[in-house]
Design an enzyme around this catalytic site. Sequence first.
Site, short mmCIF file in Angstrom:
data_model
loop_
_atom_site.label_atom_id
_atom_site.label_comp_id
_atom_site.label_asym_id
_atom_site.label_seq_id
_atom_site.Cartn_x
_atom_site.Cartn_y
_atom_site.Cartn_z
N HIS A 1 -11.34 -7.13 1.81
CA HIS A 1 -10.15 -6.28 1.78
C HIS A 1 -9.22 -6.72 0.65
O HIS A 1 -8.75 -5.89 -0.15
CB HIS A 1 -9.44 -6.37 3.14
N GLU A 2 -8.96 -8.02 0.56
CA GLU A 2 -8.07 -8.52 -0.49
C GLU A 2 -8.72 -8.42 -1.86
O GLU A 2 -8.04 -8.19 -2.87
CB GLU A 2 -7.67 -9.97 -0.19
N HIS B 1 -7.94 -5.13 -3.40
CA HIS B 1 -6.61 -5.15 -4.02
C HIS B 1 -6.68 -5.80 -5.40
O HIS B 1 -6.18 -5.27 -6.39
CB HIS B 1 -5.63 -5.98 -3.18
N ASN C 1 -3.09 -0.65 0.55
CA ASN C 1 -3.32 -0.57 1.99
C ASN C 1 -3.23 0.87 2.49
O ASN C 1 -2.43 1.67 2.00
CB ASN C 1 -2.29 -1.42 2.74
#
Length: 913
Positions: free
Chosen positions: A156-157, A160, A167
């Site tokens: 998930h990170e 980014h 998000n």
Amino acid sequence: MESLKSPVFLLILHLLEGVLSESLIQLNNNGYEGIVIAIDHDVPEDEALIQHIKDMVTQASPYLFEATGKRFYFKNVAILIPESWKAKPEYTRPKLETFKNADVLVSTTSPLGNDEPYTEHIGACGEKGIRIHLTPDFLAGKKLTQYGPQDRTFVHEWAHFRWGVFNEYNNDEKFYLSKGKPQAVRCSAAITGKNQVRRCQGGSCITNGKCVIDRVTGLYKDNCVFVPDPHQNEKASIMFNQNINSVVEFCTEKNHNQEAPNDQNQRCNLRSTWEVIQESEDFKQTTPMTAQPPAPTFSLLQIGQRIVCLVLDKSGSMLNDDRLNRMNQASRLFLLQTVEQGSWVGMVTFDSAAYVQSELKQLNSGADRDLLIKHLPTVSAGGTSICSGLRTAFTVIKKKYPTDGSEIVLLTDGEDNTISSCFDLVKQSGAIIHTVALGPAAAKELEQLSKMTGGLQTYSSDQVQNNGLVDAFAALSSGNAAIAQHSIQLESRGVNLQNNQWMNGSVIVDSSVGKDTLFLITWTTHPPTIFIWDPSGVEQNGFILDTTTKVAYLQVPGTAKVGFWKYSIQASSQTLTLTVTSRAASATLPPITVTPVVNKNTGKFPSPVTVYASIRQGASPILRASVTALIESVNGKTVTLELLDNGAGADATKNDGVYSRFFTAFDANGRYSVKIWALGGVTSDRQRAAPPKNRAMYIDGWIEDGEVRMNPPRPETSYVQDKQLCFSRTSSGGSFVATNVPAAAPIPDLFPPCQITDLKASIQGQNLVNLTWTAPGDDYDHGRASNYIIRMSTSIVDLRDHFNTSLQVNTTGLIPKEASSEEIFEFELGGNTFGNGTDIFIAIQAVDKSNLKSEISNIARVSVFIPAQEPPIPEDSTPPCPDISINSTIPGIHVLKIMWKWLGEMQVTLGLH
């Protein structure tokens, strides 16, 4: 299996992409190589932590592989170990890997002050982030119930960090109105779950039944959270909640929830995360693999002592504009102050050949530093052979240490058409090369050396009063040293004086600095008269003058007093410069720092360059500072930009301590230097910093055996600035190169207004719409736009895709204000066009005097919601209820404000954040 060496020398050309991130990562045959995970200096030694890092990456790699359609996996990772940890045979010396360019930083606390995973990201949608922050407790699996499995959260990170997506949840407001009904913010909308009331007391929370709709607002009442069902059929999205077992994909164009008020929709123009990823360079250069990828390999690297060799040009052209002497002045600052105690430093000079001025010497005392200063060159002659200087420097270093992880500071003012002949040698050396281009004729290939090795590239013109050369050397602190060891520049200024004029001013020494404070003054003809007073008014003596180099310096003993240090310097018919540096007053109190960043190291006209400055004290952002960028072109022309933290124009997030602005004032092709000034003053009120945008999702609750269980309240960091801040900082932002700038003047206007990103809307009564936004400029965020085009639609997608044919609002009388001003505009909806439950979407386009149009703004939304009427109250009942005022803020999409009076008068206000 572990490889003993990190193949960083292969990770070269990707550094040409830009400088928002200093990452060494390269994508090679679908595998990410050169990932650097650094364990911070403040982390106690714990071998288990290394294994936790390996486990996370190893388990994350196949999850990433499947989530991206078999396109990407983690191939090799370097784990950077602090120097304070016990040395081991399997720990080798880094090459180009440093704490400064680490992709992941493992620290005892995250920048949020807790264990929440987080990605630093200051750029636009699709731009890479700076780094991921994790904590030892998170890696050890102690936060599973709050953030989910480490491997999934890491992916998930990573999204980014690597692809610039955002998000798909909303931590502040978890529900929104769609067609008059409340919906949980999620992606995809097919994710099912329960809407439950959460009651928290102390450090624990419990469920308190199903959520109840507020009949006035149409939304759920306070304390309602969405708890996903444990068993789902939906596979997306990782950027919503990767903790759901079935979630193994990113949202695509087909299943993306475009109505949800989240950062992904707000920042990426309603595009799904997968659409953004598909536009990345990573995606464009790969095709899906047919076989399963190998497991990641790891190298364990331990930081050692700093090894630096100065490689200084003393060719004949260094006689021009007093360059040789100016180089020696700047080198003196580096040797006296910038380079850290205990470092090993050597010196090589070159013209047509190279000469060893000093072998590597360890700097343990002032005498060691003074001895090196005596080796600075005093005569210039001959041609320019940069490669000779580099080869000799490598030889000097190899006599004592391997070249892996060593540094070279290379300064030159001349052309050298043979510089590319040593590129392969540089790549193989494992050394980091920092380049200083002096004057307009420095070799155009010079920056290639810093780009291919991860070094700093700087440029100084011959405008002495700008102090660019001293600034360049002041910026060369170690990329691996703890921040307490860094030299911090408090002041840098220069002035041309005539007829016994004075340069008067003051320097602020704040409580976070004061150790090893140095005042350095340079002149061009005769020694000036110098007076310096400490905050108590005591005149300072002890200046050391070097009339040959034309420099004087004062080293303040102990820790300098906190307050204003005043100076008065008198001279005639010459240029003076003043530089003040210091170090952290304490190893336990982080100093206030300024970190400049530009979004690209090569700017192609008419694409703007974005200048950022992150101002922090440790993890805490510094707000309400006065921040200025001084940008100097190869022609010597300087442009001053006020950088803003207002969440508009180039600035992504308001009040996050990152100050930003677009630069468009190109006047020539060639190098541009960047310098940042920051000044903090008295804060008149308590200012709350905005929470970082790219935090991992905190899991409110989960369903286990059919029962809803709740986590404790989410740890919140207030970031309240409740004290006076008085400080001054200066920092070199390096340099960039501009190309494609038209040679003929005037340069044509090809810069449109910037996109409006903070449009908000509200509706008063049943037909009066109020809009607010920050004004763009004529050229991005500079100047004044000529007019605005405002359109609306009942379809958010139609408004985005068919803006030009959507219903236009009459803007007669709306005259744009100067860039960065607040704009307010009201208009009426026609009659009873929109019924109860109608969603109305609004967007703006700015137009400049050349009829260039901005991108469509973020889309604001208002919803017409008319509450059901209450039965009439008998006359003999209790007195009427008092007025009720309800406010609910929904960042990313709307602000809901409803005022209801018992007499039947109603106002419904919805607007976009």
